[in-house]
Structure formats: structure tokens, C-alpha cells
Design an enzyme around this catalytic site. Sequence first.
Site, PDB file in Angstrom:
ATOM      1  CB  SER A 238     -77.802  65.910 -34.870  1.00  0.00           C
ATOM      2  OG  SER A 238     -77.579  66.889 -35.869  1.00  0.00           O
ATOM      3  CE  LYS A 239     -85.589  64.322 -34.496  1.00  0.00           C
ATOM      4  NZ  LYS A 239     -85.617  64.669 -33.066  1.00  0.00           N
TER       5      LYS A 239
END
Length: 467
Positions: A238-239
Site C-alpha cells: 500500500s501507499k
Amino acid sequence: METVITRFPPSPTGSLHIGGARTALFNWLFARHHGGKFVLRIEDTDVARSTEESTRGIFDGMEWLGLEWDEGPYYQTQRLDIYKEYLQKLLDMGHAYYCDCSPDELDARRKEAMAEGRKPKYDGRCRDRGLGPGPNRVIRFRCPDSGTTVLNDLIKGPIFFDNAELDDLVLQRSDGIPTYNFVVVIDDVTMNITHVIRGDDHVNNTPRQILIYQALGAPLPQFGHVPMILGQDKAKLSKRHGATSVMAYKAMGFLPEALVNGLVRLGWAHGDQEIFSREELIQYFSLENIGKSPSVFNLEKLLWLNAHYIKESEPHTLVPLLKPFLEKRGYPAKPDGYVGEAVRTLQTRVHTLEEMADGMKFFLVDDVEYDPAAAKKFLTPTMQEAFDRLIPVFESMEVFNEENLEKAFHQIVVTEMGLKLGKVAQPVRVALTGGTVSPGLFEIIGVLGKETVLKRLKRALEHMKSQ
Ligand code: GLU
């Protein structure tokens, strides 16, 4: 074998990210390997979250990676009539029905079921009420009450689902918009998709989709669900693990070849080979060699791959790719040939085009800025004599090339002055580049050229004198 047709159906609710790009790549490679077709479809029925900017970003990312599509882009919002037609078919055949249970009622029943320890699924209340269209009504799929649905997954093997566990899925919401699980089937049927290769977050959707195929009497495609991508800490990528958008890697100075190579190895392997040309990937790609366990995204490895591709590139091919990075830094523009020669001195030393642009500053700016510590240590008055001797010799040199320079330098420093080469080389490096780290000294002298070299040596001499 029938013609293989694969597809990539992103939802344009954000940029093309690492996971999506890997899915696109696998579908593209599978189609290319089999001489088939690759279809691009934009799943934009979530009108509130879909944006044109995201759609453009997806095209840009795919083009940059070289994943050209053979058909499409199709847009689901332009296909609503087709979905309506198929919905009517399902209604007519008794596989679908209208339901007017309100969200509040459904919620209350769900809570009741949970309180009684039952699985909270739709209880089929409207199945046989014979409702027709009307406001606040959804259309549901009539799921079989018993039996088993088998997903013969090309990557995971057979997976069995108990139909009694599946809900009467909503096919069309009360606002008239059809849902993902329904439209994906209609699209895949009407586009003659033979292989659905996608992330394994869709495994639980697949039995619902298979039941719709069966209700329509449509042949099933083959399914292959690819294990997910994790970050270094083994949590879903994820980010917070860093950049996840493909174009962010372009902006960081990665070459598309490196990203393609890094992406394909997220789940797929061919022996222990790490570096593949595009032709090799097309030749070797198969679903059998996709692993069953999640893969871990590794930035170090991607940097290593990128360094490899930068090193292997013809210098002049890197020039246009490098230009935006040079412009961003505000360096004065120089002829491509000159930039290419500068690239040649740096390409074995950097991991990204960003790093290359940073390292190239002294080739491009008019006056280098001295790193204060380097200037203090190396541009000292004791170096004046060496510089005083080097300048006229360089000035009178007719063929100003690496070989002649090295010879003259050696002659003055070692033979005439009795000094070690390094003693003078480092001050010259500071004079020419401003710092103590750079490609080989004579290489850079050769690229900078006589005029600039003399100008910088003279300026350093003035600096020494002013100390
Ligand atoms: N739009 C869906 C997604 O991006 C497509 C899934 C599929 O391949 O069926 O996850």
C-alpha cells in the site's frame, strides 16, 4: 486451441498502481505468448469515483510500460443497453427477480441473523413475489440453494464453494446502475474473453460470476487468480510502503524495461533468471510458473534492475529520457551529443535517471559551486605550483583527448614534480566538479573540453591565491 483473448479492466478511480500494472502485464504476456488478443476495458460504472484523469493516467502508464492493447478501450458506461438486455434475459428465464427490501429492513434482518448465530445473508423474501420494476427496487440473482460451484483455477487449483453459502447477489442497484459481478460477466462473455487473469482478491467473486455464466448458458472462461503483492513487512502493498503508482516510478527515473522486469518477477519465475528481454518474456511466459504464495515488492531489487538497464543502454538513447530531469533542475540546455558523452561517463555509476541528473550538474552549469569542505581541503595554496604548470601545458595541447591529457598530467605531476598522482588529481577534480566524487578524471576532462577545463582550473587557481 481457440484464439486466446485476455483483458485488463481497471476501475478509473486512481492511477495505475503496481498491482494493476502486474495484472495488465500478465494478461498482455499471456496473450502475446499465445498470439492472441489483449483487450482494455474501463470499468467506470462507479460514476462518483471514476475520473477522466485516472483514465488518462491508466493509458499513460500502460503506454509507458509498452503494454499496447489490441481492442478497446471499452467503457462500461457506454454499454448500459447491453447490460439491460442481458438483465431482461435473466429476468425472463427466472434467474433474476426484483426486490424492494429497504436497506433498513435488510440491516435489521442481518442483525437478527447474527444475533441468532445464522450467516447474515439475504433470505430470499422477494424471490417469488413477482415484483416488477419500480422505484427503490433492485434486481437480484436467484442463487441455487444447494450444490457446489467449482472454480478450476489455473494457478490455485480447484476451489469448491457451497452454493447455499452464497447470497442472492444484487445485479442492478435501485439507481439503475448494474453491479460489478454482473457487468464483468456480460463484458467477458460479449468480448469472448477466454482467460481471466486477475488478483486473488477476486476469488470470492468468482463463484457468483460462474453462476451467472451458467444461468446464461455461456461457456466459462478459464480463471487464474494471482497471489497478492506484499510490502517488505509482509503486509499488503500500500501507499505506506512508498510509491505505488507506476508513473511515480517514471518520475523517480526508472526505465520502463526495469519496471516490467521487476513486475513480472512479482509472482512469476523462469528458473533463477532475473533479467529478461521483452522477447524472452513473451517466449517464456506461462501461468504454470506463477507461484501460489504472495510475492514481496523489493525496491532494492528494482533499483538494481534499473542500474542494469541504464548501464546497458546506448548513451544517446538515454538523452531524451533524461531531459525532463535536467530541465526540472534548471540546468542550461546543451547539445544532445554533449549530454550523451556526459551520460557515458555516469551510466555505470547510478541507479536512476534522477541520480544521473544530479551527478551531471557540473557538466552543464557554467560555474561549478565548490563543496566548502572539499575546497578547504584540496584547493590550498600548496597546489598553486601544480596548477601553474598544468594550465599552460593543457592550453598548448593540440589534441585535447583522454590519452594526451593523462600523459601530460603524469609527466608534470610524477616526473617533474615528484608527487603522487592522487595528490594533484583530487584538487583538479574539485576544481572541475566542485566535489570529490565523480567519474574518472580524464574521462570528464575529455568531455568538458579544453575551454571549460582551462576556465575552471584558472578559477581554482584564483581561489587558492585568495586563501
Ligand atoms: N475493475 C476490477 C478491478 O479493478 C476488475 C476485476 C476483474 O478483473 O474482474 O479490480
